[in-house]
Structures are given as structure tokens and as C-alpha cells.
Design a protein around this motif. Structure first.
Motif, PDB file in Angstrom:
ATOM      1  N   ASN A  82       0.804  -1.225   0.000  1.00 27.03           N
ATOM      2  CA  ASN A  82       0.000   0.000   0.000  1.00 27.03           C
ATOM      3  C   ASN A  82       0.832   1.268   0.000  1.00 27.03           C
ATOM      4  O   ASN A  82       0.339   2.333  -0.376  1.00 27.03           O
ATOM      5  CB  ASN A  82      -0.932  -0.003   1.221  1.00 27.03           C
ATOM      6  CG  ASN A  82      -1.862  -1.203   1.239  1.00 27.03           C
ATOM      7  OD1 ASN A  82      -1.656  -2.147   1.989  1.00 27.03           O
ATOM      8  ND2 ASN A  82      -2.866  -1.204   0.383  1.00 27.03           N
ATOM      9  N   HIS A 167      -3.512  -6.210  -0.221  1.00 27.32           N
ATOM     10  CA  HIS A 167      -3.731  -5.155   0.774  1.00 27.32           C
ATOM     11  C   HIS A 167      -3.525  -5.747   2.162  1.00 27.32           C
ATOM     12  O   HIS A 167      -3.802  -6.933   2.384  1.00 27.32           O
ATOM     13  CB  HIS A 167      -5.166  -4.615   0.626  1.00 27.32           C
ATOM     14  CG  HIS A 167      -5.404  -3.306   1.301  1.00 27.32           C
ATOM     15  ND1 HIS A 167      -5.642  -3.194   2.646  1.00 27.32           N
ATOM     16  CD2 HIS A 167      -5.443  -2.037   0.798  1.00 27.32           C
ATOM     17  CE1 HIS A 167      -5.833  -1.925   2.952  1.00 27.32           C
ATOM     18  NE2 HIS A 167      -5.713  -1.192   1.856  1.00 27.32           N
ATOM     19  N   GLY A 270      -2.891  -3.153  -3.777  1.00 21.29           N
ATOM     20  CA  GLY A 270      -3.987  -2.302  -3.329  1.00 21.29           C
ATOM     21  C   GLY A 270      -5.341  -2.972  -3.454  1.00 21.29           C
ATOM     22  O   GLY A 270      -6.295  -2.566  -2.790  1.00 21.29           O
TER      23      GLY A 270
END
Length: 333
Positions: A82, A167, A270
Motif C-alpha cells: 500500500n 492489501h 492495493g
């Protein structure tokens, strides 16, 4: 395999988890073990010839250390996905395999150093207090061997899951699910068989077998105890079946991590999962488990084993699970 640059990068990423690791291993646990001297002194006042003993500090460590190393694995991979840290590391002149192994060896090295430090401090406390008169120090071989391998297994699982998730949120949740997956999948299948077909297992032996495959139960009992009415101190014993399962988890998830830590997967950083096909599998699994959970809730609320009510709950749960996962996946796109 060793690279000073990668070691420094990993150290910077995981500073918080390392502080927690050494705080627990080198301060909290030794202090906790030392406090047993006070308990022993009070027991000696009550029964000088045969004092009561119960030392559960190492069982507590078997609960706390997996949490710490799971945080460590998330900091080493999940957070980097991230913040762009993973992209930077892949730009360095190292293969994905070496990058992954550097993280794994880094974590194992710190777990090993923390364990060695804990052993030294425990033995110093043990032989400089009256604990050595009542407890055989050879029992520590079993205790620390199990804790060390048990902790490595949790770290390896967490790090491996980080190679397929995009993530830190999905890495955290899917790691927790993976740890308990044998029991979760078994109980969901059994609940559906029971709810739809009123099927009851003839015995619970298979349930015990499934539970024994789940990694959280492999550390076993690590406490040391002795009752007032007993002359023998009960020490933890090595369960070689448990140790075999722990080692299998380590080997299997290390291989999974090496296979899945791929440079091309970074395009999906992400997102919930970096591999699209695996994301579809998790989608189906999530919907299935959501449907099972809501079906169980509807049956509980209805206070009965009505098949129609259970099936209605399954249908509602399927719809809710599908749209919830779709919404969640869209949020991370």
C-alpha cells in the motif's frame, strides 16, 4: 541469501513488531517467570513439604508470540503493497525468490535471537531463585522447542498469505481464516448437512481429527504443575504428531510463498488479491460461509431444526454475501 541492504529495508519496515517481540521475550516473560518465586514462597508457607506449583507463563507466550509474528509478516509485505515499498524492492537487482527468502530469514533470525535471549534469562532466574529446587530445567528443552517451531509456523503462514493478497486488510483477514480453515470448513459442511438433511455424525472422532489439523492447537499444554496431594511435577511432553503437523505447515507455506511472490503480481497492489483467479475462489468461499452463517442464525432465531427455514437462511445469506463481497471488492479497486 543474505543482503545487508535488504536486511536494513526489512528492519525499517518491521520496527514496531520487533520492539513488541523483544519486549515480550526479554522483559515481560522473564519478569513473569520471576514472579513465580513469590507464588512458590506463599505455597511453601501453606505446605512446606509439598508446595503447590502452577507455571503457565509459557502457555501465555504460545498465545502472544503468534500474534506478534503475524503483525511482523503484515509489516514486511502487506503494508509495503500500500505504500509502494514492494515496488521499490522489486526495482532492486534481486530476484523475487531472494526478496521473499530475505524476509523469511529475517523473521526467523529475530524469532531465534529472541528465543535464545529468553532461554538465557529464564535459566538465570531459574538457578538464582528457589525455583530450581522444585522444577527440572530439562523441561525447558521441550517448551522452547515447541514455542520456537510453533511461532515460525505462524510467521511463515502470515508471510505466505501476503504473497497472494494485495492489501494489508485482506492479508490480515485471510491469514486468520487460513489458520482456522480446517475447523471452519468442517463445521460449515457439517452444519449444512445437518440443517438441510438432518444428518448427525455417528461419533465425534472425525471432528477431533480435523481439530488436530488446525495449527492453533498444535502447541499443546506448556504449563508446569504440581498439586498439594501429588509428589510428582507434571511437565509438558513432546507430541511428535503435533511437531510433524507444525513442520508440514512451515514447509508447505514456505513453498507457497516462494511460488506466489512474483514481480508481475504487483500490478494488483492495493486490491484484495493480486491473483484474479484466486480472488474468484475467495469470492465463492466467502459467499458460501456467509450463507452458512446466516442460515445458522435464522435457525437459532426460529429455535428449531426446520429444513425450510434453514434453506431460506441459505438463500438470504447467499444474496447478502454476494453483494457484500462485490461491494468490498469494488472498494479496493
Amino acid at each position: 541469501m543474505f543482503s545487508k541492504a535488504l536486511w536494513l529495508i526489512n528492519s525499517k519496515q518491521s520496527r514496531l513488531a520487533l520492539i513488541l517481540l523483544y519486549l515480550v521475550y526479554l522483559i515481560i516473560l522473564p519478569f513473569s517467570y520471576y514472579n513465580n518465586t513469590d507464588e512458590l514462597n506463599r505455597a511453601l508457607l501453606t505446605n512446606p513439604s509439598n508446595p503447590y506449583l502452577y507455571i503457565s507463563d509459557f502457555s501465555m507466550l504460545a498465545f502472544i508470540s503468534p500474534i506478534i509474528v503475524l503483525i511482523l509478516s503484515i509489516l514486511l509485505i502487506g503494508i509495503g503493497r500500500n505504500t509502494g515499498g514492494i515496488d521499490f524492492q522489486f526495482s532492486l537487482p534481486y530476484s523475487p525468490r531472494k526478496l521473499y527468502l530475505s524476509k523469511w530469514v529475517f523473521g526467523i533470525a529475530h524469532i531465534f535471537m529472541a528465543t535464545v535471549g529468553l532461554i538465557i534469562l529464564t535459566l538465570l532466574i531459574h538457578y538464582n531463585t528457589n525455583l530450581h529446587k522444585y522444577i527440572d530445567a530439562s523441561s525447558f528443552v521441550t517448551i522452547f522447542s515447541v514455542i520456537f517451531l510453533f511461532t515460525i509456523a505462524f510467521f511463515t503462514i502470515g508471510l505466505s498469505i501476503g504473497t497472494i493478497t494485495g492489501h494489508y486488510f485482506s492479508q490480515t483477514l485471510f491469514t486468520i481464516f487460513t489458520i482456522f480453515s480446517p475447523s471452519i470448513i468442517y463445521f460449515s459442511l457439517y452444519s449444512n448437512l445437518n440443517g438441510i438433511f438432518n444428518y448427525q455424525l455417528p461419533d465425534k472422532s472425525f471432528e477431533k481429527t480435523i481439530t488436530s489439523w488446525s495449527i492453533p492447537y498444535q502447541a499443546g499444554q506448556l504449563s508446569i504443575s504440581k498439586d498439594f496431594n501429588e509428589k510428582i511435577v507434571h511437565y509438558p511432553t513432546i507430541d511428535y504428531g503435533n511437531l510433524t503437523i507444525i513442520i508440514l505447515y512451515i514447509v508447505a507455506f514456505l513453498l507457497i510463498g516462494l511460488l506466489c511472490y512474483n514481480r508481475s503480481a504487483n500490478v494488483n497492489n492495493g486490491k484484495l488479491f493480486v491473483y484474479k483467479k484466486f480472488g474468484l475462489f475467495v469470492n465463492v468461499l466467502f459467499v458460501y460461509l456467509s450463507a452458512t452463517l446466516i442460515a445458522l442464525l435464522t435457525s437459532t432465531i426460529a429455535n428449531g431444526n426446520n429444513t425450510i427455514i434453514y434453506v431460506i437462511g441459505l438463500i438470504i445469506g447467499t444474496v447478502v454475501g454476494y453483494f457484500f463481497y462485490k461491494r468490498l471488492n469494488k472498494f479496493f479497486d
